[in-house]
Enzyme design. Structure first.
Site, PDB file in Angstrom:
ATOM      1  N   LYS A  15       0.782  -1.046  -0.057  1.00 58.89           N
ATOM      2  CA  LYS A  15      -0.127   0.120   0.032  1.00 58.89           C
ATOM      3  C   LYS A  15       1.050   1.251   0.048  1.00 58.89           C
ATOM      4  O   LYS A  15       1.085   1.777   1.168  1.00 58.89           O
ATOM      5  CB  LYS A  15      -0.862  -0.106   1.322  1.00 58.89           C
ATOM      6  CG  LYS A  15      -2.039   0.549   0.944  1.00 58.89           C
ATOM      7  CD  LYS A  15      -3.074   0.295   2.254  1.00 58.89           C
ATOM      8  CE  LYS A  15      -4.059   1.402   2.339  1.00 58.89           C
ATOM      9  NZ  LYS A  15      -5.036   1.538   1.010  1.00 58.89           N
TER      10      LYS A  15
HETATM   11  N1  PPE Z   1      -7.585  -2.351  -2.728  1.00 65.04           N
HETATM   12  C1  PPE Z   1      -7.189  -1.175  -2.565  1.00 65.04           C
HETATM   13  C2  PPE Z   1      -6.217  -0.591  -3.877  1.00 65.04           C
HETATM   14  C3  PPE Z   1      -7.274  -0.403  -1.505  1.00 65.04           C
HETATM   15  O1  PPE Z   1      -6.477   0.880  -1.371  1.00 65.04           O
HETATM   16  C4  PPE Z   1      -7.951  -0.781  -0.438  1.00 65.04           C
HETATM   17  C5  PPE Z   1      -8.049   0.175   0.867  1.00 65.04           C
HETATM   18  C6  PPE Z   1      -8.539  -2.242  -0.521  1.00 65.04           C
HETATM   19  C7  PPE Z   1      -8.392  -2.808  -1.544  1.00 65.04           C
HETATM   20  C8  PPE Z   1      -9.343  -2.835   0.830  1.00 65.04           C
HETATM   21  O2  PPE Z   1      -8.294  -3.042   1.916  1.00 65.04           O
HETATM   22  P1  PPE Z   1      -8.968  -3.169   3.287  1.00 65.04           P
HETATM   23  O3  PPE Z   1      -9.297  -1.579   3.714  1.00 65.04           O
HETATM   24  O4  PPE Z   1      -7.816  -3.703   3.873  1.00 65.04           O
HETATM   25  O5  PPE Z   1     -10.105  -3.912   3.289  1.00 65.04           O
HETATM   26  N2  PPE Z   1      -8.368   1.379   0.608  1.00 65.04           N
HETATM   27  C9  PPE Z   1      -8.049   2.640   1.703  1.00 65.04           C
HETATM   28  C10 PPE Z   1      -7.720   3.709   1.206  1.00 65.04           C
HETATM   29  C11 PPE Z   1      -8.928   4.480   0.526  1.00 65.04           C
HETATM   30  C12 PPE Z   1      -8.593   5.987   0.062  1.00 65.04           C
HETATM   31  O6  PPE Z   1      -9.240   6.569  -0.526  1.00 65.04           O
HETATM   32  O7  PPE Z   1      -7.842   6.491   0.602  1.00 65.04           O
HETATM   33  C13 PPE Z   1      -9.138   2.411   2.560  1.00 65.04           C
HETATM   34  O8  PPE Z   1     -10.142   1.804   2.329  1.00 65.04           O
HETATM   35  O9  PPE Z   1      -8.803   2.842   3.761  1.00 65.04           O
END
Ligand code: PPE
Length: 304
Positions: A159
Site C-alpha cells: 500500500k
Molecule cells: N484495494 C485497494 C487498492 C485499497 O486501497 C484498499 C483500501 C482495499 C483494496 C481494501 O483494503 P482493506 O481496507 O484492508 O479492506 N483502501 C484504503 C484507502 C482508500 C482511500 O481512498 O484512501 C481504505 O479503504 O482505507
C-alpha cells in the site's frame, strides 16, 4: 472528501497540534510517492471506541515498507499504542486512521536510501466513502480503461502512495463518465479490484472474489468478509473472474476500510439490482461486528 479537523496529530513520536503537522516541499515522498500508508477505522461501541483489526493493518504497513526496502523506526506494537493514545487525545469515539511512513526531507533523486523515514498518524471523523445512499441502495460501477498495476510494474500487495496514481486515473474516469466507482482489470484481463476496494460477486449462491494473483491489495475487510461468509455456511471461491461473469452476477459488492461493505447495483449499464440477500446479511454481520455486537469476532476489536 473534505477533512474534518481535530486537535492533535502524531508525528515521529510526538503529539503536535493539527495546524503544526507540516512538512517541507522537498519531502522525498511528495515528489516520488515514496510513502507507505494504511487506512484503518475506529468504531463506536458500547465499551467505548474500538479499532478494527489494528495490528493486522500495522503489520501490513510494515510489510509494505519491507517491499520498498524501508525500515520503519517504530515497532507494530508502538504504532498500535500511538494510534490508541492519539484517539484518546482527540476524544473521538469513531474515526478513520491514516498512518503513513514516508521518505522525508534531506535527499532528492530516485535513490531513497539516505532520505529519512518519517512516520505520522492522523485521525479524523470520516463518514461513508461512497455515500449513505450507496451503502443502502448500491452504487454504479464501470470497468476502467486503465489496467490495474501488474506484478512486475508495482507490487499490488504494497500500500504505497505512488501506486495510488493508478487508482486516481480509474476513479476520475469513472466519475467523468457518470459512474460512482471504477472496477479495474488486471494485465491478463481478469477482474482485479476497485481503486480503493476489493470486489465480491455472487452467482447461484456461491461467493466469488478475485485471488491475490489478480493484482489486488489483499484487503483486511476482504479477509473478514470471507471468514464471516464461510462461518455463515457460504462457499467462497477465490478464482479469476471475467467481466462477463460480473455482468451476470446475482449480487456484487465492494469491501474496504473506507468503503466498508458497499453494494454494487449496476456494472457497465448491466443491472445487478438492489442489494441482494447475501449482500444484506454480510453487511449486517459486518456492521454488528465492528460495533462489538458479535462475540465470535471480538478479537478483531482493539478497545481504545
Ligand atoms: N484495494 C485497494 C487498492 C485499497 O486501497 C484498499 C483500501 C482495499 C483494496 C481494501 O483494503 P482493506 O481496507 O484492508 O479492506 N483502501 C484504503 C484507502 C482508500 C482511500 O481512498 O484512501 C481504505 O479503504 O482505507
Amino acid at each position: 472528501m473534505p477533512i474534518k479537523e481535530v486537535d492533535k496529530i502524531w508525528m515521529n513520536g510526538k503529539l503536535v497540534d493539527w495546524k503544526d503537522a507540516k512538512i517541507h516541499v522537498l519531502t522525498h515522498a511528495l515528489h516520488y510517492g515514496s510513502g507507505v500508508f494504511e487506512g484503518i477505522r475506529c468504531y463506536k461501541t458500547d465499551r467505548g471506541p474500538a479499532v478494527f483489526r489494528l495490528r493486522e493493518h500495522m503489520k501490513r504497513l510494515e510489510n509494505s515498507a519491507k517491499i520498498y526496502m524501508k525500515e520503519i523506526p517504530y515497532s507494530v506494537d508502538e504504532l498500535c499504542k500511538a494510534t490508541k493514545d492519539l484517539i484518546k487525545a482527540n476524544k473521538l469515539d469513531a474515526c478513520y486512521i491514516r498512518p503513513i511512513a514516508y521518505r522525508g526531507y534531506g535527499e532528492m533523486g530516485l535513490n531513497p536510501t539516505n532520505a529519512p523515514v518519517d512516520v505520522t498518524i492522523a485521525v479524523w471523523p470520516w463518514g461513508t466513502y461512497l455515500g449513505e445512499d450507496g451503502l443502502k441502495n448500491g452504487i454504479r460501477a464501470k470497468i476502467s480503461s486503465f489496467q490495474r498495476i501488474s506484478p512486475n510494474i508495482l507490487p499490488s500487495g504494497a500500500k504505497a502512495s505512488g501506486q495510488y496514481i493508478n487508482s486516481i486515473l480509474a476513479k476520475l474516469e469513472a466519475l467523468d463518465t457518470g459512474y460512482d466507482e471504477a472496477i479495474l482489470l488486471d494485465s491478463r484481463g481478469f477482474v482485479s479490484e476497485g481503486p480503493g476496494e476489493n470486489l465480491f460477486m455472487v452467482k447461484d449462491g456461491i461467493i466469488y472474489t478475485p485471488p491475490e494473483h489478480a493484482s489486488i491489495l489483499a484487503g483486511i475487510t476482504r479477509d473478514a468478509v470471507m471468514k464471516m461468509a464461510r462461518d455463515m455456511g457460504y462457499e467462497v471461491k477465490e478464482i479469476d473472474i471475467t467481466r462477463g461473469m460480473l455482468y451476470l452476477a446475482d449480487e456484487a459488492w465492494f469491501t474496504g476500510t473506507a468503503a466498508e461493505l458497499t453494494p454494487i447495483r449496476e456494472i457497465d449499464g448491466r443491472k445487478i439490482g438492489k442489494p441482494g440477500p447475501i449482500t444484506k446479511k454480510l453487511q449486517e454481520k459486518f456492521f454488528d461486528t465492528v460495533k462489538g455486537k458479535v462475540k465470535e469476532y471480538e478479537d478483531w476489536l482493539d478497545y481504545v
